[in-house]
Design an enzyme around this catalytic site. Structure first.
Site, PDB file in Angstrom:
ATOM      1  N   GLU B 264      -1.515   4.644   1.652  1.00 23.24           N
ATOM      2  CA  GLU B 264      -0.530   4.507   0.575  1.00 23.24           C
ATOM      3  C   GLU B 264       0.707   3.965   1.269  1.00 23.24           C
ATOM      4  OE1 GLU B 264       2.667   5.533  -0.956  1.00 23.24           O
ATOM      5  OE2 GLU B 264       1.965   7.583  -1.359  1.00 23.24           O
ATOM      6  N   CYS B 301       7.903   7.710  -2.340  1.00 19.26           N
ATOM      7  CA  CYS B 301       7.074   6.524  -2.567  1.00 19.26           C
ATOM      8  C   CYS B 301       7.304   5.961  -3.951  1.00 19.26           C
ATOM      9  CB  CYS B 301       5.597   6.883  -2.454  1.00 19.26           C
ATOM     10  SG  CYS B 301       5.220   8.031  -1.148  1.00 19.26           S
TER      11      CYS B 301
END
Lengths: 523, 523
Positions: B264, B301
């Site tokens: 990720e 994120c």
């Protein structure tokens, strides 16, 4: 229906202008009519652009329409009648009866995926209720799967129908809501044109968007590589050689946006003859083994290329029976001159290896690209020390690895690479050894079967035609069976999305009548 | 519990001898006690060998035992008490309250996966009955999923608990039946030791095999790379930078046996302010936006790094309110000196770009590695022509892209790369434009949310914390939520396997009481 030497770009049948190529009859060793035109890079770009433009419209079709489209493809393939079988047989050297079976399987696959689409389970619709009173509050969360985007499919040589233009990759990608651009295999160009036009007709019959399906023909490797590199392509399906598969994987990984490649590549399919099974009927087993080994002239991904057994008189009986059964087998025609030559070369290499004995051969009474079956034997120590013995020989050849005891048999098992299948022949007397094999085989193979033969891959919900590398490039998936659709899907989560903007699959009233997971429970 | 400077190799706490390193307090800018010993390649090999040896025994544990093990890890983490929070806060600069919330989330994740394991749905048990009368006969076919093998997990800097040693990757891999080898993040070595020892204790409490869990500490990138390259490792979980993620993906792909990497990596999380929403309350929206932007000092994120809106007086109101709200925000401490310096450099670069205006800043009243928030603005033409504006700035910075009309807003949307999230603020008056955005956003993002803020990722069944490249290296998966377990599983098919050799999940009598798909129907 005449074969015109054309490819399909969206709704158009187009004759490529970037060179010419012809199909080849491996039985007569003659080139066939007509001449085909090869795709230019502009043709490729046109097909990809149409696929991209079709994606949202195609995936937005109601599931019922998508399902009917798949069924219509099957109907249009059947409409081609005997002409398809004749052409496929001439191009592949495969007998008509085998190709009729393969056509039935191809249509069954399309119809299975139609059922999968109607059922809607593949959407994995999942809802978590809002919890406004919780600290912090939980929003309303819903998930479904959508297609990845346009998919490139490479036709395989060894199944000109079931793993080709309208094969499992195409069927599962279309079922997932992804437009498909096929690179036709040069070994069956006429078959590909016929099937490609059947799909084009189904697109028209069902009013699917222009670009839902295209099929390109190319003279060399370049067009396939360019297809994998094209930015609109979001996944790749391939069945073929290890070198070919790895080249596509590497190209896909080197893109600015890497994409998944589902390459089914090579497998030698270990085939265990445990002592009880050999004692109970080695001779009968031998006939089944030879039938499996030579089926389709050994050109099956699941061909039993590695027999593993314990030394002893029962193995000798099996070996004698195999020798007789193999000698009685006619030499089948291989798919292409190139495959035939590769087989002849591989056999010659193997025959020269230290510690490897040629113990049985098939007959030589074939014409054209006929392949003589060859069975080798080596002891476990030889096998363990020579990685060349693990290489797949594509064709009717196998190797018996003779182990001196259970420990050596288990060592050989731990040593082998990833496989599509592993077969155990065993009786109740073999259960201890079979139980010891199971955990290792689970880690090595996609499918474990008992007292049967690995050739013949059922198209069903629980089939796994996959396995750890190098059997495939992605062990998490299967290329045969209902769950092959998962390869072309990704999840999208919808948080507090207004009801009228939610996909139908996720609306409160469940208009599609799906089984959904709601707050962790299937409903 | 004292921190000893140790790592975990199976059941042993070990002090590495290949160099030393220390944790760093980004608030005081001081190195911390104690000194940690780094893993040698022998330590790495020992951890990997144990993981390999543990795999069959661990995956063979009854589901109930595996579930209890996950719950026990949560219990042992809670047993660490305030010492864990204090150390994590000192190492990360994150406030205690945030870390207490993160600890709760970490334990909830472990407990959610315990439920997932008990439920057994993840096994996807599927049975197809034999059809002996059919031509050809159909064998008995059954499928379940098993773990891929030992998994390498890389701790992330920005969630020292929830995405680190016992975070979502570890929890989902252990739930899948895979042993885990963690590479601890150097930014929170003490936190990692504490949590690693809690897991080690849980392994002992639950009698799990030696090697079910290990945690390595390393001075440089080499140990992480060697971990990904080690033959026993079968998958990788990573959350971090795009460069770091791509390096691991490339290393995994270059192995003799390539393996999946779930990285990720980067996302700027487009945040749409549609006209109706701006008209209805731009000032209130501004406060929420600033809170989301500066939460955790922008080190999420899902930080909203790209605001997309139409030019006009309502946008001006929003901008004015944001400017005021941002000025009132204290400067938070960043996780590490390196991250802080990268943020300062990125802000300086962005400030110098043609056509980009710095329109608001946060306060500078922080100590140590404090970050001043920065909000930029550019018109759509500038954004579309400069790919540097799509780069993620890790920290409390965002860019407003001002579009002159709907067409330009849609063009910006089609232009952006893959994202973890996309947020739409809209009222009923905006529904036409929102409906036009939806199909494109579905293709760009893992999660689409309305009238909320992307920071704050619920751990539930329908969460998708993933998205197309470069948000992640594998858009087919999520790293948060119940389905994260699927990343570490692969299917195995059992054909005509004798009942006593079948896994319990697939036996006729369904001893685990699973919901199974039988002949295409869920039962």
């Amino acid at each position: 229906m005449n074969i015109q030497g054309e490819m399909i770009i969206g709704r158009q049948a187009v004759r490529g202008s970037a060179g010419t190529l012809r199909a080849y009859n491996p039985t007569t060793r003659a080139e066939m009519e007509p001449e085909f035109g090869a795709a230019s890079m502009d043709d490729l770009a046109a097909a990809c652009l149409l696929a991209e433009q079709a994606f949202d419209a195609y995936r937005g079709q109601p599931l019922e329409q998508r399902a009917r489209f798949l069924e219509t493809i099957a109907d249009r393939i059947m409409d081609l009648g005997p002409a398809l079988i004749e052409r496929a047989s001439a191009e592949s050297g495969l007998p008509a009866a085998r190709l009729e079976g393969e056509r039935a399987r191809t249509c069954n696959q399309l119809r299975l995926f139609a059922k999968v689409v109607r059922d809607g389970h593949f959407l994995e619709a999942t809802l978590d209720s809002a919890l406004p009173q919780r600290t912090p509050p939980r929003p309303d969360l819903r998930m479904r799967k959508i297609g990845l985007g346009p998919v490139a499919v490479f036709g395989a040589s060894n199944f000109p129908l079931a793993f080709s233009v309208a094969g499992g990759d195409t069927a599962s990608a279309l079922a997932a809501g992804c437009p498909v651009v096929v690179k036709a295999h040069n070994a069956h160009l006429g078959t590909s044109e016929l099937v490609g036009k059947a799909i084009r007709q189904a697109v028209e019959d069902c009013g699917m968007p222009d670009g839902t399906f295209s099929m390109l023909i190319g003279t060399g490797f370049e067009i396939g590589l360019a297809l994998v590199q094209h930015p609109v392509i979001k996944a790749v399906g391939f069945t073929g050689s290890r070198n070919g598969g790895l080249a596509l994987v590497n190209a896909a990984q080197a893109r600015k946006e890497p994409i998944p490649v589902y390459a089914e590549m090579s497998s030698i399919n270990p085939f265990y003859l445990l002592p009880g099974a050999l004692a109970a009927g080695g001779a009968k087993l031998a006939q089944g083994f030879v039938d499996s080994l030579t089926m389709g002239t050994g050109q099956f991904c699941t061909n039993p290329g590695l027999v593993i057994a314990l030394a002893g008189p029962d193995l000798d009986v099996f070996r004698t029976a195999v020798t007789e059964a193999l000698a009685a087998k006619g030499a089948g025609t291989m798919l292409t001159a190139g495959i035939h030559q590769a087989y002849v070369d591989a056999i010659a290499r193997r025959s020269g290896l230290e510690g490897v004995e040629l113990i049985a051969q098939g007959s030589t009474d074939g014409c054209g690209c006929a392949a003589q079956a060859a069975l080798y034997q080596a002891d476990a120590a030889t096998f363990l020390s020579n990685s060349a013995l693990e290489e797949e020989i594509f064709g009717p050849s196998s190797l018996i690895v003779v182990c001196k005891d259970d420990a050596e048999l288990l060592e050989v098992t731990r040593h082998v690479e990833g496989q599509l299948t592993a077969t155990i022949h065993a009786t109740a007397a073999d259960r201890d050894l079979a139980a010891k094999l199971m955990p290792t085989l689970e880690r090595k193979a996609g499918r474990i079967l008992f007292n049967g033969f690995p050739t013949g891959v059922e198209v069903s919900h629980s089939m796994v035609h996959g396995g750890p590398f190098p059997a495939t490039s992605d062990s998490r998936t299967t290329s045969v069976g209902a769950t092959a659709i998962e390869r072309f899907l990704r999840p999208v989560c919808y948080q507090d999305v207004p009801a009228e903007l939610l996909p139908e699959a996720l609306r409160d009233e469940n208009p599609l009548g799906l089984t959904r997971m709601v707050d962790g429970k299937l409903q």
